[in-house]
Design an enzyme around this catalytic site. Structure first.
Site, mmCIF file in Angstrom:
data_model
loop_
_atom_site.group_PDB
_atom_site.id
_atom_site.type_symbol
_atom_site.label_atom_id
_atom_site.label_comp_id
_atom_site.label_asym_id
_atom_site.label_seq_id
_atom_site.Cartn_x
_atom_site.Cartn_y
_atom_site.Cartn_z
ATOM 1 N N ASP A 12 0.808 -1.221 0.000
ATOM 2 C CA ASP A 12 0.000 0.000 0.000
ATOM 3 C C ASP A 12 0.839 1.267 0.000
ATOM 4 O OD1 ASP A 12 -2.395 -1.445 0.007
ATOM 5 O OD2 ASP A 12 -2.389 -1.579 2.197
ATOM 6 N N CYS A 13 2.165 1.125 0.055
ATOM 7 C CA CYS A 13 3.072 2.277 0.132
ATOM 8 C C CYS A 13 3.661 2.568 -1.246
ATOM 9 C CB CYS A 13 4.191 1.964 1.130
ATOM 10 S SG CYS A 13 5.523 3.172 1.139
ATOM 11 N N GLY A 14 3.464 3.791 -1.722
ATOM 12 C CA GLY A 14 3.989 4.186 -3.024
ATOM 13 C C GLY A 14 5.504 4.098 -3.098
ATOM 14 N N ARG A 17 6.417 0.460 -3.453
ATOM 15 C CA ARG A 17 6.121 -0.033 -4.816
ATOM 16 C C ARG A 17 7.153 0.485 -5.809
ATOM 17 N NH1 ARG A 17 0.862 1.480 -3.273
ATOM 18 N NH2 ARG A 17 0.989 3.278 -4.657
#
Length: 120
Positions: A12-14, A17
């Site tokens: 869920d963490c940009g 990713r």
């Protein structure tokens, strides 16, 4: 042949990713550990902290976590207590952590992983 790389990742963490994509773009398929699902052990965190050259306070994630509500931002809280809290609440660990044969790093911002990948 690709290097053995492990990424402690939050999908869920940009930033997490982006780091994962940089690693794949460099031709590596890392072992991806969703640490929010599998959690941490004390020896694992202590080993990562030693490899990173950081204290538990350095690795404490405050944003979007219960760290402040738990009183963990108080400078009087010991590293031992912080590690215990991180084991109990994996979200308290900042990410992504990248482990490679060329070194271990907290890859924030995501572009900081590029020089590490270049050394592989």
């Amino acid at each position: 042949m690709t290097a053995a790389i492990t990424v402690f990742h939050n999908p869920d963490c940009g930033t997490s990713r982006n780091v994962l994509q940089f690693i794949r773009d460099a031709g590596h398929e890392p072992q991806v550990v969703d640490y929010l699902q599998v959690g941490w052990t004390r020896p694992q965190l202590e080993g990562l902290l030693a490899d990173l050259g950081l204290t538990a306070r350095d690795l404490l994630r405050v944003a979007k976590t219960p760290a402040e509500d738990m009183g963990l931002t108080d400078p009087a809280v010991s590293d031992d207590a912080l590690i215990a809290a991180m084991v109990a609440h994996p979200v308290l660990v900042n990410r992504p952590i990248v482990v490679t044969p060329a070194g271990t790093m907290l890859a924030r911002p995501s572009e900081t992983v590029l020089p590490l990948l270049a050394r592989l």
